[in-house]
Scaffold this active site. Sequence first.
Site, short mmCIF file in Angstrom:
data_model
loop_
_atom_site.label_atom_id
_atom_site.label_comp_id
_atom_site.label_asym_id
_atom_site.label_seq_id
_atom_site.Cartn_x
_atom_site.Cartn_y
_atom_site.Cartn_z
N LYS A 101 70.43 -21.89 -10.98
CA LYS A 101 70.73 -22.99 -11.90
C LYS A 101 70.90 -22.45 -13.32
O LYS A 101 70.01 -21.79 -13.86
CB LYS A 101 69.60 -24.03 -11.87
CG LYS A 101 69.93 -25.32 -12.61
CD LYS A 101 68.90 -26.39 -12.29
CE LYS A 101 69.32 -27.74 -12.83
NZ LYS A 101 68.37 -28.81 -12.45
N ASN A 134 63.78 -35.06 -22.31
CA ASN A 134 62.53 -34.91 -21.57
C ASN A 134 61.91 -33.56 -21.88
O ASN A 134 62.59 -32.56 -22.10
CB ASN A 134 62.75 -35.10 -20.07
CG ASN A 134 62.95 -33.79 -19.34
OD1 ASN A 134 61.98 -33.11 -18.97
ND2 ASN A 134 64.20 -33.41 -19.13
N VAL A 166 58.92 -32.65 -19.88
CA VAL A 166 57.85 -32.72 -18.88
C VAL A 166 57.21 -31.36 -18.67
O VAL A 166 55.99 -31.22 -18.52
CB VAL A 166 58.37 -33.30 -17.55
CG1 VAL A 166 57.31 -33.23 -16.46
CG2 VAL A 166 58.86 -34.73 -17.76
N GLY A 167 58.04 -30.31 -18.67
CA GLY A 167 57.49 -28.96 -18.53
C GLY A 167 57.21 -28.54 -17.11
O GLY A 167 56.33 -27.71 -16.86
N CYS A 173 65.27 -23.99 -17.54
CA CYS A 173 64.54 -25.13 -18.10
C CYS A 173 64.16 -24.86 -19.55
O CYS A 173 63.53 -23.84 -19.84
CB CYS A 173 63.28 -25.42 -17.29
SG CYS A 173 62.34 -26.81 -17.94
N GLY A 195 75.31 -35.79 -16.45
CA GLY A 195 75.87 -37.08 -16.86
C GLY A 195 76.66 -37.82 -15.80
O GLY A 195 77.39 -38.75 -16.12
#
Length: 302
Positions: free
Chosen positions: A165, A70, A72-73, A130, A244
């Site tokens: 994170k 992905n 998406v940003g 991210c 996962g």
Amino acid sequence: MAKNLKVNIAGVILNNPIVTASGTFNSGKEYSQFIDLNKLGAITAKGVSHEPWQGNPPPRIAETHGGMLNAVGLQNYGAKAFIQEDLPFMRQYSAKVIVNLCGRTIEDYVAVARDFDGVDIDLFELNISCPNVKAGGMAMGTDPKMAEEVTRAIKNVTKTPLIVKLSPNVTNIVEIAKAAEAGGADGLSLINTLLGMQIDIHRRKPILGNKIGGLSGPAIKPVALRMVYQVAKAVNLPIIGMGGISAAEDAIEFIMAGATAVAVGIANFTNPRVTMEILEGIEAFMDKNDIQDINEIRGVIE
């Protein structure tokens, strides 16, 4: 005797260790027709920024063997819209609310944290990992000094417990984890997505509009599990493990590796009831093995 599934994340008690991963569940509105959101330990909102973000150009999603890419940003409508439109729905349920914070600079992160002053949420998740934003995001999560600095900056402006994170796209994830701990993190979540790419050989072009994106799904589970195990041995912070997880056995592995809670991500896309099935599977495992408290098996792998 009733089994105890409650877990403690930075002083916040979750009714069970099942959390939803940011970007895969949003406020839970769509999923509420399939599951009882009260039965989740926590719901993690999609990344929220101070000002609205447009995200990346399409195509943004590509299926791969064993997972999904992905790019998406972190598209979102900003903190003000989230507080007005999504948070009231989330607060109807007993599941704790985790807000994922995103930004391009330390000042951005501080601004969005301040947007939540006096707002009823339970935990922050600081997204410095991210791979789909051109500034901030992973750039901070791969540099120990920057990871510590941005963590400390948020801790200086909020009393809400802060989970950092972590990105797997580093040589030594333990080094980043220790930097976040030094900056005052109250907990960690890991892992975010791995950098990946897919090419359309007929068009001779990358499939994603951003060319590269974040790989998630079953393919990354062994990497995620290894990193959770390493970090759990190195820091004194609660961990939300992810990467996962699609069955109870996966979740139990992460807990045995040292995770206090587990986050379910893209498995929600193919099975909207997967979180409940994982919870039921954990309960069945505890019954079969005479485990009275889920915390008994946390970190049992030496």
